[in-house]
Each structure stands twice: as structure tokens, then as C-alpha cells.
Design a protein around this motif. Structure first.
Motif, PDB file in Angstrom:
ATOM      1  N   LEU A   1       0.835  -1.198   0.000  1.00  0.00           N
ATOM      2  CA  LEU A   1       0.000   0.000   0.000  1.00  0.00           C
ATOM      3  C   LEU A   1       0.875   1.254   0.000  1.00  0.00           C
ATOM      4  CD1 LEU A   1      -2.817   1.349   0.236  1.00  0.00           C
ATOM      5  CD2 LEU A   1      -2.529   1.197   2.723  1.00  0.00           C
ATOM      6  N   ARG A   2       1.876   1.275   0.874  1.00  0.00           N
ATOM      7  CA  ARG A   2       2.753   2.451   0.987  1.00  0.00           C
ATOM      8  C   ARG A   2       3.471   2.733  -0.320  1.00  0.00           C
ATOM      9  NH1 ARG A   2       5.022   6.205   0.117  1.00  0.00           N
ATOM     10  NH2 ARG A   2       6.683   7.220   1.241  1.00  0.00           N
TER      11      ARG A   2
ATOM     12  N   ARG B   1       2.696   1.696  -3.439  1.00  0.00           N
ATOM     13  CA  ARG B   1       1.769   2.016  -4.528  1.00  0.00           C
ATOM     14  C   ARG B   1       1.138   3.405  -4.363  1.00  0.00           C
ATOM     15  NH1 ARG B   1      -1.408  -2.572  -6.408  1.00  0.00           N
ATOM     16  NH2 ARG B   1      -2.292  -1.043  -7.823  1.00  0.00           N
ATOM     17  N   LEU B   2       1.054   3.904  -3.141  1.00  0.00           N
ATOM     18  CA  LEU B   2       0.524   5.250  -2.938  1.00  0.00           C
ATOM     19  C   LEU B   2       1.536   6.321  -3.315  1.00  0.00           C
ATOM     20  CD1 LEU B   2      -1.421   4.923   0.410  1.00  0.00           C
ATOM     21  CD2 LEU B   2      -2.378   5.246  -1.872  1.00  0.00           C
TER      22      LEU B   2
ATOM     23  N   SER C   1       1.583  10.395  -2.375  1.00  0.00           N
ATOM     24  CA  SER C   1       0.292  10.696  -1.751  1.00  0.00           C
ATOM     25  C   SER C   1       0.139  10.018  -0.388  1.00  0.00           C
ATOM     26  CB  SER C   1      -0.868  10.333  -2.670  1.00  0.00           C
ATOM     27  OG  SER C   1      -0.766   9.021  -3.141  1.00  0.00           O
ATOM     28  N   ALA C   2       1.023   9.073  -0.067  1.00  0.00           N
ATOM     29  CA  ALA C   2       0.966   8.416   1.245  1.00  0.00           C
ATOM     30  C   ALA C   2       1.166   9.413   2.374  1.00  0.00           C
ATOM     31  CB  ALA C   2       2.025   7.318   1.332  1.00  0.00           C
TER      32      ALA C   2
ATOM     33  N   LEU D   1      -1.985  10.876   4.173  1.00  0.00           N
ATOM     34  CA  LEU D   1      -2.790  10.031   5.055  1.00  0.00           C
ATOM     35  C   LEU D   1      -2.277  10.146   6.489  1.00  0.00           C
ATOM     36  CD1 LEU D   1      -2.691   6.971   2.685  1.00  0.00           C
ATOM     37  CD2 LEU D   1      -4.743   8.254   3.211  1.00  0.00           C
TER      38      LEU D   1
ATOM     39  N   PRO E   1      -4.867  -0.052  -3.352  1.00  0.00           N
ATOM     40  CA  PRO E   1      -4.196   1.249  -3.260  1.00  0.00           C
ATOM     41  C   PRO E   1      -4.814   2.311  -4.170  1.00  0.00           C
ATOM     42  CG  PRO E   1      -2.580  -0.497  -3.295  1.00  0.00           C
ATOM     43  CD  PRO E   1      -3.903  -1.139  -3.575  1.00  0.00           C
TER      44      PRO E   1
ATOM     45  N   VAL F   1      -7.699   3.779  -2.364  1.00  0.00           N
ATOM     46  CA  VAL F   1      -7.251   4.680  -1.290  1.00  0.00           C
ATOM     47  C   VAL F   1      -6.828   6.015  -1.890  1.00  0.00           C
ATOM     48  CG1 VAL F   1      -5.569   5.031   0.556  1.00  0.00           C
ATOM     49  CG2 VAL F   1      -6.562   2.762   0.193  1.00  0.00           C
ATOM     50  N   ARG F   2      -6.115   5.984  -3.003  1.00  0.00           N
ATOM     51  CA  ARG F   2      -5.685   7.222  -3.659  1.00  0.00           C
ATOM     52  C   ARG F   2      -6.900   8.046  -4.084  1.00  0.00           C
ATOM     53  NH1 ARG F   2      -3.054   5.159  -7.598  1.00  0.00           N
ATOM     54  NH2 ARG F   2      -1.258   4.577  -6.376  1.00  0.00           N
TER      55      ARG F   2
END
Length: 145
Positions: free
Chosen positions: A83-84, A86-87, A90-91, A94, A134, A137-138
Motif C-alpha cells: 500500500l505504501r 503504490r501510494l 500521496s501516502a 494520510l 491502493p 485509497v488514492r
């Protein structure tokens, strides 16, 4: 705090043993490659890859103000790392809560996952989502419109 660094330290230690073994056999040059691989894996599984964690209560307070999602994670979790990565940048937008460092965060994850500490658990607008895509989430970071 020590628990979060256990896996990275174990990886560096293992890589060092492999490198020393190769050096003792006379393969000094060949010892560099496995050591670098182990150090790379240690770095990826360390706290250094993730944005700075905050407490669950502070994350909930901030999320209520700015509407940004909360990500509950733990070091060494391959799904959290996925997740981290692939974000990307933009991570940082969050709110990240390390459940190994925050008992309230671990309790929130257990409450959302039938008593299991399944991470990543992403809370968007008060609703938990376990191991979400991911890309989804984005999208939650984009302003509506």
C-alpha cells in the motif's frame, strides 16, 4: 519501539553472517551482494519507509478536521508495504498509525476486524476497510467533484 525494529535488525544480522561466511571462504567480492540485498530488505521493512506514525486518537482528531483517511499498519507487513509503495508521494497525505506502537490503534483494528489485528486497515469517513486496493485509497484523497 524495539518490536518494530526487530525484523530489520534480524535481516541485517543475517546478511552480516552470510557475508562473513563468504569472506572466510575467500570470496570477499561475493560477500557484498548478499549483504546489500539483506540491508535493502531491512530498509524496506523498517519504519524509515513509512510516514511518521501518530497515535490513533490524534489521527481520529485530525481526520475529523481534514477528512483524510487513517491507515492502521505495522512494520514487516507486506500488504502495508505494498500500500505504501503504490501510494507513492500521496501516502504522506494520510494519517498513519503503527498498531505496534499504539494500543488504541491496535484496539481499533481489532474492533474493525472481528478481533484480528489485520492490517492495513484504512478508515475513511469513520468506516474501516481492510486491505483495500491502493488505487481506491488514492481516490479517497481526491477532492469530490
Amino acid at each position: 519501539m524495539m518490536r518494530a525494529w526487530m525484523l530489520p535488525m534480524l535481516l541485517v544480522l543475517s546478511g552480516s553472517f552470510v557475508a562473513v561466511g563468504l569472506i572466510l571462504r575467500g570470496s570477499t567480492g561475493a560477500a557484498v551482494a548478499p549483504l546489500l540485498v539483506f540491508v535493502l530488505f531491512a530498509g524496506v521493512n523498517s519504519l524509515l519507509v513509512f510516514p511518521r506514525s501518530i497515535g490513533a486518537l490524534e489521527a481520529q482528531r485530525r481526520s475529523a478536521v481534514d477528512g483524510r483517511p487513517i491507515v492502521f499498519w505495522r512494520p514487516g507487513c507486506p500488504y502495508c508495504l505494498r500500500l505504501r509503495i503504490r501510494l507513492g508521494r500521496s501516502a504522506r497525505r494520510l494519517h498513519w498509525v503503527d498498531i505496534w506502537r499504539d494500543a488504541d490503534g491496535a484496539a481499533a483494528v481489532r474492533a474493525a476486524n472481528d478481533g484480528n489485528e489485520t492490517v492495513p486497515t484504512v478508515v475513511v469517513a469513520g468506516r474501516p476497510h481492510t486491505n483495500p486496493d491502493p488505487a481506491w485509497v488514492r481516490e479517497q484523497l481526491s477532492p469530490p467533484g
